[in-house]
Structures are given as structure tokens and as C-alpha cells.
Design a protein around this motif. Structure first.
Motif, PDB file in Angstrom:
ATOM      1  N   LYS A  62      -8.640  -5.070  -4.206  1.00 27.78           N
ATOM      2  CA  LYS A  62      -9.365  -4.491  -3.079  1.00 27.78           C
ATOM      3  C   LYS A  62      -9.469  -5.560  -1.984  1.00 27.78           C
ATOM      4  CE  LYS A  62     -13.543  -2.069  -1.815  1.00 27.78           C
ATOM      5  NZ  LYS A  62     -14.815  -1.514  -2.278  1.00 27.78           N
ATOM      6  N   LYS A 108      -3.962  -3.851  -9.220  1.00 29.53           N
ATOM      7  CA  LYS A 108      -4.684  -3.292  -8.073  1.00 29.53           C
ATOM      8  C   LYS A 108      -5.707  -4.312  -7.604  1.00 29.53           C
ATOM      9  CE  LYS A 108      -3.321   1.122  -7.918  1.00 29.53           C
ATOM     10  NZ  LYS A 108      -2.411   1.514  -6.866  1.00 29.53           N
ATOM     11  N   LYS A 165      -9.790  -8.366  -7.623  1.00 25.96           N
ATOM     12  CA  LYS A 165      -9.043  -7.598  -8.621  1.00 25.96           C
ATOM     13  C   LYS A 165      -9.878  -6.389  -9.040  1.00 25.96           C
ATOM     14  CE  LYS A 165      -6.902  -7.884 -13.114  1.00 25.96           C
ATOM     15  NZ  LYS A 165      -6.730  -8.622 -14.335  1.00 25.96           N
ATOM     16  N   THR A 166      -9.245  -5.206  -9.064  1.00 24.77           N
ATOM     17  CA  THR A 166      -9.975  -3.986  -9.429  1.00 24.77           C
ATOM     18  C   THR A 166      -9.332  -3.221 -10.569  1.00 24.77           C
ATOM     19  OG1 THR A 166      -8.770  -2.621  -7.836  1.00 24.77           O
ATOM     20  CG2 THR A 166     -10.796  -3.668  -7.059  1.00 24.77           C
ATOM     21  N   TYR A 211      -9.111 -10.879  -1.504  1.00 26.16           N
ATOM     22  CA  TYR A 211      -8.827  -9.778  -2.424  1.00 26.16           C
ATOM     23  C   TYR A 211      -9.653  -9.917  -3.695  1.00 26.16           C
ATOM     24  CZ  TYR A 211      -4.776  -9.182   0.585  1.00 26.16           C
ATOM     25  OH  TYR A 211      -3.961  -8.990   1.657  1.00 26.16           O
ATOM     26  N   GLU A 260       0.849  -1.195   0.000  1.00 22.23           N
ATOM     27  CA  GLU A 260       0.000   0.000   0.000  1.00 22.23           C
ATOM     28  C   GLU A 260       0.881   1.241   0.000  1.00 22.23           C
ATOM     29  OE1 GLU A 260      -2.384   0.608   3.537  1.00 22.23           O
ATOM     30  OE2 GLU A 260      -0.969  -0.556   4.733  1.00 22.23           O
ATOM     31  N   GLU A 308      -8.045   2.076   0.080  1.00 25.37           N
ATOM     32  CA  GLU A 308      -9.134   1.173  -0.262  1.00 25.37           C
ATOM     33  C   GLU A 308      -8.656   0.045  -1.180  1.00 25.37           C
ATOM     34  OE1 GLU A 308     -13.202   1.647  -2.669  1.00 25.37           O
ATOM     35  OE2 GLU A 308     -13.022   2.977  -0.932  1.00 25.37           O
ATOM     36  N   SER A 309      -7.658   0.330  -1.998  1.00 23.68           N
ATOM     37  CA  SER A 309      -7.073  -0.705  -2.841  1.00 23.68           C
ATOM     38  C   SER A 309      -5.570  -0.735  -2.610  1.00 23.68           C
ATOM     39  CB  SER A 309      -7.387  -0.459  -4.321  1.00 23.68           C
ATOM     40  OG  SER A 309      -6.773   0.721  -4.754  1.00 23.68           O
TER      41      SER A 309
END
Length: 142
Positions: free
Chosen positions: A72, A70, A81-82, A79, A35, A53-54
Motif C-alpha cells: 500500500k 501487495k 506490505k499488505t 510502501y 498497478e 489502493e494497493s
């Protein structure tokens, strides 16, 4: 006088050990979840992040190729994937280490300035310096 000289030598040795550039052997420490903690501009303007947030997931194979994406995290440690997957290749040039990224839309590189098991720092061509810390989950006690 002798004590002062001894203390000076210890201080120099500690400073040198703490300020060493990352080595090829260190690079596998990049694997995992990270992060952003701070972003600093060339002018010294600094932004600190207390919550993300991610987070970034980085994978590197033995050939120093891999990807960053990225994700989340949730409170249970899972997790989602975003973001887009960014392919990466690590390049060692003299005493410098560069991370080259590419997506279908763009290519860019960052210089790896510092790396240990809990944090790393990179700088891009715009002069922005990003410091990351290892992400251990929202409910981590570390």
C-alpha cells in the motif's frame, strides 16, 4: 503507387515491432511497482481501474526466480506490505513465457503476452487478461 507500397511496408514493419512477444532480455523490466489498469474476460467484458489502493511489487533475480507481493503506497512515496508473498518462477517454453506462482495455499500460472518498461499484460487459465502499468506514486506527473 510506389508511395502506397512504401507506406504499406512501413505499416507492416511498425505493426510487427509493436506486436512482438516479450523476450528473456525484457524480463528484468518486470522489477518494480505495478498497478492494474484493466481486466478483460474472454467474452470481452472489460473493467478499468482509475485508482488502486494497493499495488504489486515484483522482484526477479538473474535466475528468473523472485516474488510478488501487495503493498500500500502513501503520498510520501513509502510502501507498507499488505499481502502474502507469492514466490514466482519465469519459464520460457518455445516462443511463450509463463510466470508460475506459488503460495502455501495455491499454485497457478499466467502467460506473459506483452511487456515494456511501462506496462505488461498477462492471461490466466480462466481466460482473464490483466494489463498493468508501472506505478510511479500517487503524486507522479507522468
Amino acid at each position: 503507387m510506389k508511395k502506397l507500397l512504401y507506406l504499406s511496408l512501413i505499416s507492416i514493419a511498425l505493426f510487427s515491432a509493436c506486436s512482438q512477444s516479450p523476450t528473456k532480455e525484457d524480463l528484468q523490466q518486470l522489477k518494480g511497482y505495478w498497478e492494474i489498469k484493466t481486466v478483460e474476460s474472454q467474452s470481452g467484458k472489460k473493467k478499468t481501474f482509475s485508482f488502486n489502493e494497493s499495488v504489486d511489487y515484483i522482484f526477479i533475480n538473474e535466475d528468473l526466480n523472485g516474488f510478488r507481493t501487495k503493498v500500500k503506497p502513501d503520498l510520501e512515496g513509502k510502501y507498507t506490505k499488505t499481502g502474502t508473498r507469492e514466490n514466482l518462477k519465469i519459464d520460457l517454453q518455445n516462443d511463450s513465457i509463463f510466470i508460475h506462482y506459488n503460495t502455501p495455499q495455491a499454485t497457478w500460472k499466467e502467460s506473459l503476452l506483452k511487456l515494456d518498461k511501462n506496462s505488461f499484460t498477462v492471461k490466466n487459465k480462466r481466460g482473464l487478461t490483466y494489463t498493468y502499468q508501472r506505478f510511479n506514486g500517487y503524486l507522479s506527473h507522468e
